[in-house]
Design an enzyme around this catalytic site. Structure first.
Site, mmCIF file in Angstrom:
data_model
loop_
_atom_site.group_PDB
_atom_site.id
_atom_site.type_symbol
_atom_site.label_atom_id
_atom_site.label_comp_id
_atom_site.label_asym_id
_atom_site.label_seq_id
_atom_site.Cartn_x
_atom_site.Cartn_y
_atom_site.Cartn_z
ATOM 1 N N HIS A 1 87.017 4.235 6.228
ATOM 2 C CA HIS A 1 86.138 4.154 7.398
ATOM 3 C C HIS A 1 84.672 4.417 7.076
ATOM 4 O O HIS A 1 83.878 4.700 7.978
ATOM 5 C CB HIS A 1 86.644 5.039 8.555
ATOM 6 C CG HIS A 1 87.904 4.505 9.181
ATOM 7 N ND1 HIS A 1 88.402 4.963 10.369
ATOM 8 C CD2 HIS A 1 88.749 3.523 8.767
ATOM 9 C CE1 HIS A 1 89.521 4.289 10.662
ATOM 10 N NE2 HIS A 1 89.745 3.418 9.696
ATOM 11 N N GLU B 1 93.927 -3.035 15.705
ATOM 12 C CA GLU B 1 94.661 -1.896 15.113
ATOM 13 C C GLU B 1 93.857 -0.621 15.243
ATOM 14 O O GLU B 1 94.391 0.444 15.538
ATOM 15 C CB GLU B 1 94.973 -2.175 13.633
ATOM 16 C CG GLU B 1 95.945 -1.156 13.015
ATOM 17 C CD GLU B 1 95.280 0.081 12.415
ATOM 18 O OE1 GLU B 1 96.000 1.041 12.101
ATOM 19 O OE2 GLU B 1 94.040 0.125 12.276
HETATM 20 CO CO CO Z 1 91.518 2.034 9.658
HETATM 21 ZN ZN ZN Z 2 93.866 0.034 8.619
#
Ligand code: CO
Ligand code: ZN
Length: 333
Positions: free
Chosen positions: A305, A196
């Site tokens: 992140h 992803e």
């Molecule tokens: Co992400």
């Molecule tokens: Zn994600």
């Protein structure tokens, strides 16, 4: 679900190297699913068939991605310092000073060439990983080796901080949803997707293979609830977010309405999501084949992140409730 989430987040799985995560999920879903397969891109597909006699069951694809962001070694200098590139959205500001772990178990610390100004932008091409080597010959990392953040799962009351909550939080929610659905009028495909973070490649091929009527991604969404954050309404602890729009996709309005009405009827708290950055697997599902009615249930997360992403555990529990309410009955949209 908390112990499962801890194990999932502490497992190694950058894009393209989801094997260890998939093995863990497989163990959980095996006793719950009617059919299980792994496709060429590594997606794990667990099917829950409709009740016998269900009239015109809808094929519904649920997607939570197994992969996480990471780094990949691109060059090793004669002192054994490792230069690297990003796998997915690995930001310099979150990477400097972090510890990383390679697939072969080697650990390293991320340093920076020379900081002229302490508040400079921090491009990762000026960073290196110090794995404790003193020369190229004794460096235990080869070009092409991949690494992820090394960070412990930490509980802070209802809040949880860990690496890779994007999207192991979604993975845990999907597993618990499958566990919670005793029977269904629908033909459900729980897909734990790959890659992803580098463009939703797994979700795209899985959607082609399954050819669903409806698609729902279960992923995280950044919030607007920290000092001077983007002006967005999503907050930790206020319930799952029903995606209306993100930077790359408009959720299908029929899907949005179905989700909102279901949440209200079941008295499950929810938030309206208009996300100004990023997207999810739902985008690739929506444009698969001749098109799919698609949307997303998003778990609010801070510091996305980074090595210390943060969620509120209650949002995960309410996401499970919402998905069970949606999927157990006839998908009436
Ligand atoms: Co992400
Ligand atoms: Zn994600």
């Amino acid at each position: 679900m908390k112990q499962l989430l801890k194990t999932l987040t502490e497992t190694f799985g950058p894009s393209g190297y989801e094997d260890a995560v998939r093995d863990l999920i497989l163990k959980e879903v095996k006793p719950l699913a009617d059919e299980i397969r792994v496709d060429a891109l590594g997606n794990l597909i667990a099917r829950k068939k409709p009740l016998k006699g269900a009239k015109s069951p809808k094929r519904i694809m649920l997607a939570a991605h197994m992969d996480e962001i990471g780094v990949i070694a691109s060059h090793i200098d004669k002192k054994g310092f490792v230069r690297f590139s990003n796998i997915g959205g690995t930001f310099g500001r979150y990477t400097l000073g972090a510890r990383v772990r390679f697939l072969n178990g080697v650990k390293g610390v991320v340093g920076y060439d020379r900081l002229e100004q302490i508040n400079d932008l921090l491009p990762i091409n000026k960073m290196y990983i110090d794995v404790g080597a003193t020369s190229k010959a004794d460096c235990p990392v080869k070009v092409g080796d991949v690494a992820v953040f090394e960070q412990a799962f930490t509980e802070m009351g209802e809040r949880i901080a860990a690496k890779s909550l994007d999207d192991r939080a979604g993975v845990a929610v999907l597993i618990e949803t499958l566990r919670g659905i005793k029977s269904t009028q629908n033909d459900l495909y729980f897909v734990f997707t790959t890659q992803e973070e580098v463009g939703s490649h797994g979700a795209g091929t899985a959607a082609y293979g399954i050819d669903p009527d409806l698609g729902i991604a279960v992923d995280v969404t950044p919030t607007g609830d920290t000092p001077a954050s983007l002006k967005m309404v999503m907050e930790l602890g206020k319930g799952p977010c029903i995606k209306i729009r993100d930077a790359f996709m408009l959720a299908d309005p029929r899907m949005v309405t179905w989700m909102i009405q279901t949440a209200e009827k079941a008295k499950i708290p929810y938030q309206r999501e208009v996300l100004l950055v990023g997207s999810s697997d739902a985008r690739e599902i929506q444009v698969a084949r001749a098109g799919v009615i698609a949307g997303a249930v998003s778990i609010p997360v801070r510091y996305v992140h980074s090595a210390s992403e943060m969620v509120d555990y209650r949002d995960l529990k309410n996401s499970v409730k919402l998905l069970i309410a949606l999927l157990g009955k006839d998908a009436s949209l």
